[in-house]
Write an enzyme that holds these catalytic residues in place. Structure first.
Site, PDB file in Angstrom:
ATOM      1  N   GLY A   1      -6.692  -5.684 -19.293  1.00  0.00           N
ATOM      2  CA  GLY A   1      -7.052  -7.063 -19.360  1.00  0.00           C
ATOM      3  C   GLY A   1      -5.733  -7.749 -19.976  1.00  0.00           C
TER       4      GLY A   1
ATOM      5  N   GLU B   1       7.074   6.508  15.110  1.00  0.00           N
ATOM      6  CA  GLU B   1       8.118   6.739  16.423  1.00  0.00           C
ATOM      7  C   GLU B   1       7.652   7.704  17.381  1.00  0.00           C
ATOM      8  OE1 GLU B   1      10.874   6.548  12.835  1.00  0.00           O
ATOM      9  OE2 GLU B   1       8.924   6.835  13.204  1.00  0.00           O
TER      10      GLU B   1
ATOM     11  N   ALA C   1      -6.853 -13.156 -12.700  1.00  0.00           N
ATOM     12  CA  ALA C   1      -7.792 -14.320 -12.453  1.00  0.00           C
ATOM     13  C   ALA C   1      -7.870 -15.403 -13.643  1.00  0.00           C
ATOM     14  CB  ALA C   1      -9.154 -13.696 -12.092  1.00  0.00           C
TER      15      ALA C   1
ATOM     16  N   HIS D   1       4.472  10.500  12.558  1.00  0.00           N
ATOM     17  CA  HIS D   1       5.255   9.443  12.318  1.00  0.00           C
ATOM     18  C   HIS D   1       4.873   8.034  13.543  1.00  0.00           C
ATOM     19  CE1 HIS D   1       8.148  11.555   9.420  1.00  0.00           C
ATOM     20  NE2 HIS D   1       6.792  11.656   9.254  1.00  0.00           N
TER      21      HIS D   1
ATOM     22  N   CYS E   1      12.390  12.149  14.179  1.00  0.00           N
ATOM     23  CA  CYS E   1      12.011  11.012  14.791  1.00  0.00           C
ATOM     24  C   CYS E   1      13.528  10.486  15.608  1.00  0.00           C
ATOM     25  CB  CYS E   1      11.428  10.104  14.069  1.00  0.00           C
ATOM     26  SG  CYS E   1       9.622  10.433  13.426  1.00  0.00           S
TER      27      CYS E   1
ATOM     28  N   THR F   1       0.194  -7.792 -20.839  1.00  0.00           N
ATOM     29  CA  THR F   1       1.275  -8.265 -21.753  1.00  0.00           C
ATOM     30  C   THR F   1       2.108  -6.907 -22.261  1.00  0.00           C
ATOM     31  OG1 THR F   1      -0.041  -9.556 -22.955  1.00  0.00           O
ATOM     32  CG2 THR F   1       1.753  -9.127 -24.181  1.00  0.00           C
TER      33      THR F   1
ATOM     34  N   ASP G   1     -16.672  -4.505 -19.680  1.00  0.00           N
ATOM     35  CA  ASP G   1     -16.935  -4.914 -18.346  1.00  0.00           C
ATOM     36  C   ASP G   1     -17.747  -3.547 -17.768  1.00  0.00           C
ATOM     37  OD1 ASP G   1     -15.631  -7.214 -18.998  1.00  0.00           O
ATOM     38  OD2 ASP G   1     -14.024  -7.034 -17.577  1.00  0.00           O
TER      39      ASP G   1
ATOM     40  N   GLU H   1      -5.127  -4.502 -13.363  1.00  0.00           N
ATOM     41  CA  GLU H   1      -6.007  -5.408 -13.122  1.00  0.00           C
ATOM     42  C   GLU H   1      -6.471  -6.148 -14.607  1.00  0.00           C
ATOM     43  OE1 GLU H   1      -9.554  -5.698 -10.758  1.00  0.00           O
ATOM     44  OE2 GLU H   1      -8.540  -4.710  -8.970  1.00  0.00           O
TER      45      GLU H   1
ATOM     46  N   ARG I   1      -6.956  -3.656  -3.258  1.00  0.00           N
ATOM     47  CA  ARG I   1      -7.308  -2.167  -3.894  1.00  0.00           C
ATOM     48  C   ARG I   1      -6.945  -1.244  -2.942  1.00  0.00           C
ATOM     49  NH1 ARG I   1     -12.794  -2.989  -7.393  1.00  0.00           N
ATOM     50  NH2 ARG I   1     -11.820  -4.196  -9.316  1.00  0.00           N
TER      51      ARG I   1
END
Length: 390
Positions: A321, A71, A173, A69, A103, A326, A219, A319, A203
């Site tokens: 389509g 700390e 995009a 960790h 911690c 939607t 694609d 990403e 990503r």
């Protein structure tokens, strides 16, 4: 996003002189915490600074894989100088014994005099107990410094802990005329190289990336991180594919043994045009499994996100389509929207974007708007309630 070309403004960047010393050091801790976002397994990526007399003695971020960790690393670096110092931590120090001691106890043993905490840890094994350990040891504890910035940096972890599902970022995009692609054209370059590099950085911070079968077929994407030095940070790849139509020759299948691929089958009534695909479902299932693809059957998108969270997957980047975007929006499952806007137009044969900057739903708040070359990126977030600091 992290890296030299940060897509998001560094938390705390531009803090004016009127801001307190605590805020400035916490801003630095939050910025540091982002360095390992998406790389710490089920543990959050936490930043920690050890400060004395206004000088940073040590700084650390949760190691890749989740341990050690932040700390304990910072305390080791600071050594004996940590006695009487202030620790700035982006999340409440842990209080439970796991593979390593808590911690909170380590801060007490090191002689830290004051601890400044951004957020409480909603993990039921911690949830206030870390703060109690510190206070009972006589350490001064300040909480709630830069809470909004801290929630943004730890949003995925907080979502998984408080809501039991993965945090969803929708990336789109969009062309100047509101299109995300061209019908029958496969991948269309809407934004420039700077924006595309930022998407690869994004990503690298995610646990998983998701597309629909339509995008996978049209694609043939690889959905990996292809920035030099970050190639090993490609997230799990998920395809929504109700009828197992993912082509056996696709790049996803060819690389499934290198970077995991999950085909998610939603249990919804089949469409009439899918009857042919259903007929050879068993054979397709076998072929996908032989290629190293996992097939995951769930009732709906909400169940998918819950199942992923149960596996320790905190963040999902959607990403493509338009149909998938939607579906997530209509289900109320999008937590953040990143809208990249390119300067060119697609025309009458374009595929209309489900969102543009003029019709962002009201429950999303604009966070920042940045420019990458000729492109602009608008960042919107929807706030969710988690534990309050006390």
């Amino acid at each position: 996003m992290g890296g030299a070309a940060d897509m998001c403004l560094t938390d705390g960047e531009g803090l004016e002189d009127g801001f307190s010393e605590d805020q400035r050091f916490m801003a630095a801790a939050i910025s540091l915490s982002r360095h390992h976002t998406g790389q710490t397994g089920t543990n959050p990526s936490v930043g920690c600074l050890i400060v004395k007399d206004g000088v940073i003695l040590a700084s650390a971020v949760t190691a890749r894989g989740g341990r050690p960790h932040a700390e304990t690393q910072a305390l080791e670096i600071a050594g004996d100088a940590a006695r009487g110092a202030t620790a700035y931590v982006t999340l409440e120090p842990c209080s439970h014994y796991g593979r390593t001691p808590p911690c909170a106890n380590a801060l007490v043993a090191a002689g830290i005099a004051r601890v400044v905490v951004c957020l409480p840890d909603p993990d039921p094994r911690v949830s206030g107990r870390g703060l109690t350990i510190l206070r009972e040891a006589g350490i001064t504890v300040e909480t709630g410094v830069l809470q909004a910035e801290g929630r943004r940096a730890l949003a995925a972890y907080l979502m998984r802990q408080t809501k039991g599902r993965a945090y969803v970022t929708l990336k789109l995009a969009v062309s100047k005329d509101g299109m995300i692609g061209r019908k029958g054209a496969g991948q269309v370059a809407i934004t420039g190289p700077l924006s595309r590099a930022q998407v690869h950085t994004l990503r690298a911070e995610m646990d998983a990336i998701l597309v629909g079968i339509g995008t996978a077929i049209a694609d043939d994407p690889e959905l990996t991180v292809r920035l030099e030095g970050l190639e090993d940070r490609s997230p799990i790849r998920i395809v929504l594919d109700r009828h197992l139509r993912l082509p056996l020759t696709s790049k996803l299948l060819k690389t499934a043994r290198d970077v995991p691929v999950i085909v998610a089958m939603l249990r919804t009534p089949p469409s009439a045009e899918a009857e042919d695909a259903i007929a050879d479902l068993s054979a397709r299932r076998q072929h996908l499994a032989q290629a190293g693809v996992e097939i995951l059957e769930v009732d709906d998108l909400a169940a998918l996100l819950t199942t992923l969270a149960g596996r320790g997957i905190s963040s999902v980047l959607v990403e493509g389509g338009a149909t998938v975007a939607t579906s997530f929006l209509d289900a109320g499952l999008v937590d953040r929207i990143l809208l990249f806007e390119g300067p060119g137009e697609i025309g009458n044969d374009g595929i209309e974007s489900p969102l543009t900057r003029t019709d962002i739903p009201r429950d999303y708040t604009p966070v920042r708007r940045l420019r990458f070359g000729d492109d602009c990126c608008s960042d919107y977030e929807r706030e969710f309630q988690c534990l309050q600091v006390s």
